[in-house]
Design a protein around this motif. Structure first.
Motif, PDB file in Angstrom:
ATOM      1  N   THR A  18       0.827  -1.202   0.000  1.00 43.57           N
ATOM      2  CA  THR A  18       0.000   0.000   0.000  1.00 43.57           C
ATOM      3  C   THR A  18       0.861   1.252   0.000  1.00 43.57           C
ATOM      4  N   ALA A  19       1.952   1.220   0.756  1.00 42.99           N
ATOM      5  CA  ALA A  19       2.851   2.381   0.833  1.00 42.99           C
ATOM      6  C   ALA A  19       3.504   2.680  -0.515  1.00 42.99           C
ATOM      7  N   LEU A  20       3.642   1.661  -1.368  1.00 39.32           N
ATOM      8  CA  LEU A  20       4.309   1.835  -2.663  1.00 39.32           C
ATOM      9  C   LEU A  20       3.344   2.197  -3.794  1.00 39.32           C
ATOM     10  N   LEU A  21       2.066   2.339  -3.497  1.00 39.75           N
ATOM     11  CA  LEU A  21       1.128   2.758  -4.536  1.00 39.75           C
ATOM     12  C   LEU A  21       1.450   4.179  -4.994  1.00 39.75           C
ATOM     13  N   PRO A  22       1.215   4.484  -6.259  1.00 40.95           N
ATOM     14  CA  PRO A  22       1.443   5.857  -6.714  1.00 40.95           C
ATOM     15  C   PRO A  22       0.539   6.833  -5.969  1.00 40.95           C
ATOM     16  N   SER A  23       1.091   7.975  -5.601  1.00 39.40           N
ATOM     17  CA  SER A  23       0.340   8.964  -4.823  1.00 39.40           C
ATOM     18  C   SER A  23       0.987  10.330  -4.990  1.00 39.40           C
ATOM     19  N   SER A  24       0.223  11.369  -4.654  1.00 38.34           N
ATOM     20  CA  SER A  24       0.751  12.729  -4.774  1.00 38.34           C
ATOM     21  C   SER A  24       1.657  13.095  -3.607  1.00 38.34           C
ATOM     22  N   ARG A  25       1.473  12.428  -2.456  1.00 39.99           N
ATOM     23  CA  ARG A  25       2.341  12.620  -1.303  1.00 39.99           C
ATOM     24  C   ARG A  25       2.760  11.259  -0.782  1.00 39.99           C
ATOM     25  N   PRO A  26       3.944  11.169  -0.198  1.00 46.35           N
ATOM     26  CA  PRO A  26       4.387   9.865   0.308  1.00 46.35           C
ATOM     27  C   PRO A  26       3.522   9.379   1.465  1.00 46.35           C
ATOM     28  N   ARG A  27       3.352   8.072   1.569  1.00 49.67           N
ATOM     29  CA  ARG A  27       2.708   7.469   2.727  1.00 49.67           C
ATOM     30  C   ARG A  27       3.758   7.245   3.803  1.00 49.67           C
ATOM     31  N   ALA A  28       3.304   7.146   5.040  1.00 49.07           N
ATOM     32  CA  ALA A  28       4.185   6.875   6.175  1.00 49.07           C
ATOM     33  C   ALA A  28       4.043   5.407   6.556  1.00 49.07           C
ATOM     34  N   LEU A  29       5.166   4.702   6.632  1.00 47.57           N
ATOM     35  CA  LEU A  29       5.166   3.263   6.927  1.00 47.57           C
ATOM     36  C   LEU A  29       6.103   2.983   8.095  1.00 47.57           C
ATOM     37  N   LEU A  30       5.581   2.341   9.133  1.00 45.28           N
ATOM     38  CA  LEU A  30       6.398   1.895  10.266  1.00 45.28           C
ATOM     39  C   LEU A  30       6.696   0.412  10.108  1.00 45.28           C
ATOM     40  N   ILE A  31       7.973   0.066  10.051  1.00 46.23           N
ATOM     41  CA  ILE A  31       8.408  -1.338  10.062  1.00 46.23           C
ATOM     42  C   ILE A  31       9.012  -1.566  11.436  1.00 46.23           C
ATOM     43  N   ASP A  32       8.225  -2.167  12.312  1.00 46.10           N
ATOM     44  CA  ASP A  32       8.570  -2.226  13.728  1.00 46.10           C
ATOM     45  C   ASP A  32       9.373  -3.481  14.066  1.00 46.10           C
ATOM     46  N   GLU A  33      10.502  -3.274  14.746  1.00 44.51           N
ATOM     47  CA  GLU A  33      11.376  -4.337  15.235  1.00 44.51           C
ATOM     48  C   GLU A  33      11.962  -5.159  14.088  1.00 44.51           C
ATOM     49  N   ILE A  34      12.619  -4.480  13.168  1.00 45.87           N
ATOM     50  CA  ILE A  34      13.228  -5.134  12.017  1.00 45.87           C
ATOM     51  C   ILE A  34      14.295  -6.131  12.442  1.00 45.87           C
ATOM     52  N   ASP A  35      14.880  -5.944  13.620  1.00 45.45           N
ATOM     53  CA  ASP A  35      15.936  -6.856  14.080  1.00 45.45           C
ATOM     54  C   ASP A  35      15.390  -8.213  14.506  1.00 45.45           C
ATOM     55  N   LYS A  36      14.067  -8.376  14.544  1.00 45.93           N
ATOM     56  CA  LYS A  36      13.491  -9.688  14.854  1.00 45.93           C
ATOM     57  C   LYS A  36      13.243 -10.520  13.589  1.00 45.93           C
TER      58      LYS A  36
END
Length: 317
Positions: free
Chosen positions: A139-157
């Protein structure tokens, strides 16, 4: 201790007993985190660098230090829309973060259609898009006029391969939906992650027009690959200071911490424990201060017992 006004453990029913008011951060609908978060020194520069370079921001720090809160404030200030969230576990995969295809649901729907057909009816072709659902990253990578905000939480897990797989998609800013391409569907309206709304996907190809603002958090439990780190703006949350904690307490509890007294002692002890390497979180301290200055006012042994209950080291059992 004023706990006697609530649960007493005697089995008597007290249906009219009023319960204590919740702390500010446990009232629902909750107060936006953006209103109370205070970024530590250097974090504003890191956020702006990530925004300007169109790179993910990797924030490392202990639990309860506000790593996942900053994206709420950025999204609110820059009107980036609701924050998309992808919580990482050891079983997380890139595929599920991009999109999910409900093959079993499609088979079941096809069987129901066959059962309802009358002799001589021609079976209609089902819409594969009804069984596709974009994930938070997709969803975050869909084309849009403004960027979406994406939280990828605890990537070290994550599994060891996930950072490398993720890096490839983030470098290209695109992905393909294999099921749409295989069936030759030129246009499909696919449901997005955070809403029932659908987005037109053409030729099975999703390509961002504005790279999303991505915050990845890490507790430092696993070392991440150098190629992955090289493509991130990195920031480490500083150890809390007495001045910082006083500001947090003021923001969350609307409480001033004096230079001396029981509350000041509790703040000083929290800062000392964190500096010594203990795993205690700011929200533990806030909860303790809320109770000790409200529903559970107490002194002496009772006060110490409550502090011991709420301020346990998170690394212990």
């Amino acid at each position: 201790m004023t706990w006697d006004a609530y649960y007493r453990g005697d089995g008597a029913v007290r249906a009219d007993t009023p319960l204590p008011a919740p702390p500010p951060w446990r009232r629902f609908p909750s107060r936006p985190a953006a209103e109370v978060f205070r970024p530590p020194v250097g974090l504003i520069d890191a956020v702006n660098a990530a925004l300007a370079l169109r790179r993910p921001l990797l924030i490392t720090g202990g639990p309860g230090t506000g790593k996942s809160t900053v994206i709420e404030q950025v999204a609110a200030e820059l009107a980036l829309g609701p924050v998309l969230r992808w919580h990482i576990t050891s079983r997380s995969s890139l595929a599920e973060a991009l999109y999910r295809y409900d093959a079993l649901g499609r088979i079941h729907a096809h069987r129901l259609q066959q059962e309802r057909m009358r002799p001589g009816d021609e079976g209609g072709r089902d819409d594969i898009a009804s069984f596709l659902h974009l994930g938070p990253l997709g969803t975050a990578l869909l084309p849009s006029s403004r960027p979406r905000a994406l939280l990828i939480d605890e990537i070290d897990k994550a599994d060891l391969d996930l950072p490398g797989d993720l890096l490839d998609v983030l470098e290209r800013g695109e992905f393909r939906i294999a099921e749409l391409m295989r069936e030759g569907q030129d246009a499909a309206h696919v449901r997005m992650w955070d809403t029932d709304a659908r987005h037109l996907v053409e030729n099975g190809h999703v390509q961002c027009t504005e790279f999303p603002f991505i915050v990845m958090t890490s507790n430092g439990e696993q070392e991440l690959p150098a190629p992955f780190l090289r493509r991130c703006v990195r920031y480490t949350m500083p150890k809390p200071t007495v001045a910082l904690i006083r500001e947090v307490v003021r923001g969350h509890l609307n409480m001033e911490v004096s230079d001396t007294g029981p509350t000041a002692d509790l703040v000083d002890d929290f800062v000392r424990r964190v500096a010594a390497g203990e795993s205690v979180a700011i929200d533990q301290l806030l909860g303790t201060l809320h109770l000790l200055n409200g529903p559970a006012r107490s002194e002496g042994v009772e006060r110490e017992r409550l502090i011991g209950l709420l301020m346990k080291d998170l690394s212990g059992a």
